[in-house]
Motif scaffolding. Structure first.
Motif, short mmCIF file in Angstrom:
data_model
loop_
_atom_site.label_atom_id
_atom_site.label_comp_id
_atom_site.label_asym_id
_atom_site.label_seq_id
_atom_site.Cartn_x
_atom_site.Cartn_y
_atom_site.Cartn_z
N ASN A 137 53.35 48.63 40.93
CA ASN A 137 52.03 48.06 41.20
C ASN A 137 51.42 47.42 39.95
O ASN A 137 50.74 46.40 40.03
CB ASN A 137 51.10 49.15 41.74
CG ASN A 137 51.51 49.62 43.11
OD1 ASN A 137 52.13 48.89 43.88
ND2 ASN A 137 51.20 50.87 43.44
N SER A 138 51.69 48.04 38.79
CA SER A 138 51.20 47.44 37.55
C SER A 138 51.87 46.10 37.29
O SER A 138 51.26 45.17 36.74
CB SER A 138 51.48 48.38 36.37
OG SER A 138 50.81 49.62 36.54
N VAL A 141 50.04 43.53 39.03
CA VAL A 141 48.80 43.17 38.34
C VAL A 141 49.11 42.23 37.17
O VAL A 141 48.42 41.23 36.96
CB VAL A 141 48.08 44.43 37.83
CG1 VAL A 141 46.89 44.06 36.95
CG2 VAL A 141 47.63 45.30 38.99
N THR A 282 44.64 39.24 40.70
CA THR A 282 44.78 40.29 39.69
C THR A 282 43.78 41.42 39.93
O THR A 282 44.14 42.60 39.83
CB THR A 282 44.57 39.70 38.28
OG1 THR A 282 45.54 38.68 38.05
CG2 THR A 282 44.69 40.77 37.22
N PHE A 283 42.54 41.07 40.27
CA PHE A 283 41.53 42.09 40.55
C PHE A 283 41.93 42.91 41.76
O PHE A 283 41.80 44.14 41.77
CB PHE A 283 40.17 41.42 40.78
CG PHE A 283 39.08 42.38 41.13
CD1 PHE A 283 38.61 43.29 40.19
CD2 PHE A 283 38.50 42.36 42.39
CE1 PHE A 283 37.59 44.18 40.51
CE2 PHE A 283 37.49 43.25 42.72
CZ PHE A 283 37.03 44.16 41.78
N CYS A 285 44.98 43.49 42.85
CA CYS A 285 46.11 44.36 42.49
C CYS A 285 45.67 45.49 41.57
O CYS A 285 46.20 46.60 41.65
CB CYS A 285 47.21 43.53 41.82
SG CYS A 285 48.01 42.34 42.90
N THR A 286 44.70 45.23 40.68
CA THR A 286 44.18 46.28 39.81
C THR A 286 43.51 47.38 40.64
O THR A 286 43.74 48.58 40.40
CB THR A 286 43.17 45.70 38.81
OG1 THR A 286 43.81 44.69 38.03
CG2 THR A 286 42.64 46.78 37.87
N CYS A 287 42.71 46.98 41.59
CA CYS A 287 42.11 47.96 42.51
C CYS A 287 43.20 48.72 43.26
O CYS A 287 43.06 49.92 43.53
CB CYS A 287 41.18 47.25 43.51
SG CYS A 287 39.74 46.47 42.76
N VAL A 289 46.29 49.44 42.15
CA VAL A 289 46.93 50.41 41.26
C VAL A 289 46.08 51.67 41.16
O VAL A 289 46.60 52.80 41.24
CB VAL A 289 47.15 49.80 39.86
CG1 VAL A 289 47.58 50.87 38.87
CG2 VAL A 289 48.21 48.70 39.93
N ILE A 290 44.78 51.50 41.00
CA ILE A 290 43.89 52.67 40.95
C ILE A 290 43.95 53.43 42.27
O ILE A 290 43.99 54.67 42.29
CB ILE A 290 42.45 52.21 40.65
CG1 ILE A 290 42.38 51.55 39.27
CG2 ILE A 290 41.47 53.38 40.73
CD1 ILE A 290 41.07 50.87 38.96
#
Length: 427
Positions: A137-138, A141, A282-283, A285-287, A289-290
């Motif tokens: 997942n990272s 991102v 990117t935002f 995918c960042t959400c 990953v969290i």
């Protein structure tokens, strides 16, 4: 859990999936450079997914029978170099073939990587697979960020950065795999020591003979978990696995759809720049990953099946709300919710699949990470056709219907309502 090995595998997962994450962000640049239609753009996502979906279960089947640790660095190398070649081609079918090579690289990496992650996780398979999936997942991102910085600045030739990363990471992985002999030989199944005859145990210690046997400690088949997560060693539950596969295909269709269309939605519906579209991805995918970390923690506490159902029951309302968002700010506010419903159940789906096919973990990984996941990419051309003819919002609404189908099969998964006595006893 062997933390060093699981972190190494997570790093390999990142270096492989950074290419899959970068591809959707590259698509607007390709579309602008060569005047591609939405359908042709979706066809490139199909190229990445098609060979991967066909080959990945085969590689998983092979990994169940033969140890192939070199699949891990080779997969990273092919995935990165295939995507890098896209920036130096102008013919559509040559680009299509290069992206297909990248997909083959992903097919090589995932079954063997997930299989080793399962083995080196010990009894903490939920946590171990979560760490492994966080690496992937990272990568999703990091991919759009690299596209924004390198392709945005250097043009299409900026995709060369993915070849550089692939060569470096594949070299490190190969060196570490050779050096860590435990990882290279980890595929071998250790023989379970034969239990002493019952008569001998009874004669030496009558109390031990009468005491209950711990199935995990003895190597015997474990009982089914409270949430229906079958952990019966040496036994495959194909019926439940088939239901799980349909749910994974539905989730994958939405995942590929949003990764493909979020950048295009920002550019063509909201009139933003291509860089803004990549940053929105990117935002998202960042959400995600969290949310993956949160989902892994929740699955350890409440069980995989419950987390899968929670994500799917929320999925359709969030998707329909996104399709009806009338402005940029509303759509942006919904991205964290989309990230949660699509990423939170990921590690639970993989872990549950490996439990249901306990005799064929590599094959299960090939299906849950490959065939079922890549089949979502096969829907990309259809979604592209809908977007070309009826608009992007209508294509996203079709994804909402897919979410309803996934929720149906998620709730068809068996679930025991008995209390979790095993966990209570362990506590």
């Amino acid at each position: 859990m062997d933390k060093k090995k699981i972190l190494l595998l997570s790093l390999g997962h990142l270096s492989c999936d950074v290419n899959g994450g970068a591809l959707p962000a590259v698509l607007p640049f390709l579309r602008a450079s060569y005047g591609l239609s939405y359908q042709a753009t979706g066809g490139l996502m199909f190229a990445y997914s098609c060979l991967s979906s066909i080959i990945q279960p085969l590689f998983g089947w092979l990994s169940d029978r033969f140890s192939k640790p070199w699949f891990i660095p080779l997969g990273v190398l092919l995935a990165g170099c295939g995507l890098a070649a896209v920036g130096f081609m102008s013919d559509y079918w040559a680009i299509f073939a290069a992206i297909a090579v990248s997909g083959v690289g992903a097919a090589l990496f995932h079954p063997e990587g997930a299989r080793y992650a399962n083995k080196v996780s010990g009894q903490s398979k939920g946590v171990g697979l979560s760490i492994f999936s966080i690496g992937g997942n990272s990568g999703f991102v990091l991919g759009p960020l690299l596209v924004t910085g390198c392709v945005g600045y250097f043009g299409m030739s900026g995709t060369a950065v993915f070849a550089c990363l692939a060569v470096c990471m594949a070299s490190i992985l190969l060196w570490q795999i050779v050096r860590m002999t435990g990882l290279a030989t980890g595929a071998a199944v250790l023989p379970v020591p034969a239990a002493p005859p019952a008569e001998s145990v009874a004669s030496k210690n009558p109390q031990a003979a009468a005491a209950p046997v711990d199935p995990v400690a003895s190597g015997a088949p474990a009982a089914e978990g409270a949430d229906g997560d079958s952990e019966i060693l040496g036994r495959n539950n194909w019926r439940e696995f088939s239901k799980l596969t349909v749910a994974i295909v539905a989730r994958s269709t939405l995942f590929v759809g949003f990764n493909t269309f979020i950048p295009l939605y920002w550019v063509n519906v909201f009139g933003q720049s291509k860089a803004a579209g990549a940053l929105a991805l990117t935002f998202f995918c960042t959400c995600g990953v969290i949310s993956n970390i949160i989902g892994g923690l929740l699955s350890d506490r409440y069980g995989c099946t419950r987390i899968i159902r929670l994500a799917f029951v929320l999925m359709a309302p969030v998707v329909f709300a996104f399709s009806l968002a009338g402005n940029l700010y509303a759509a942006f506010a919904l991205l964290p919710f989309l990230g949660f419903v699509l990423y939170a159940p990921f590690s639970s789906l993989v872990v549950l699949g490996q439990k249901l096919l306990a005799r064929n973990i590599g094959f299960a990984s090939g299906v849950t990470l490959g065939l079922a996941t890549s089949m979502g990419g096969m829907a990309a051309p259809c979604l592209g056709w809908i977007a070309d003819n009826y608009g992007l919002a209508r294509a996203i609404q079709c994804l909402g219907l897919v979410a309803v189908l996934g929720a149906l099969f998620a709730f068809l998964l068996s679930s025991s309502k008995a209390p979790d006595r095993a966990r209570e006893a362990a506590a």
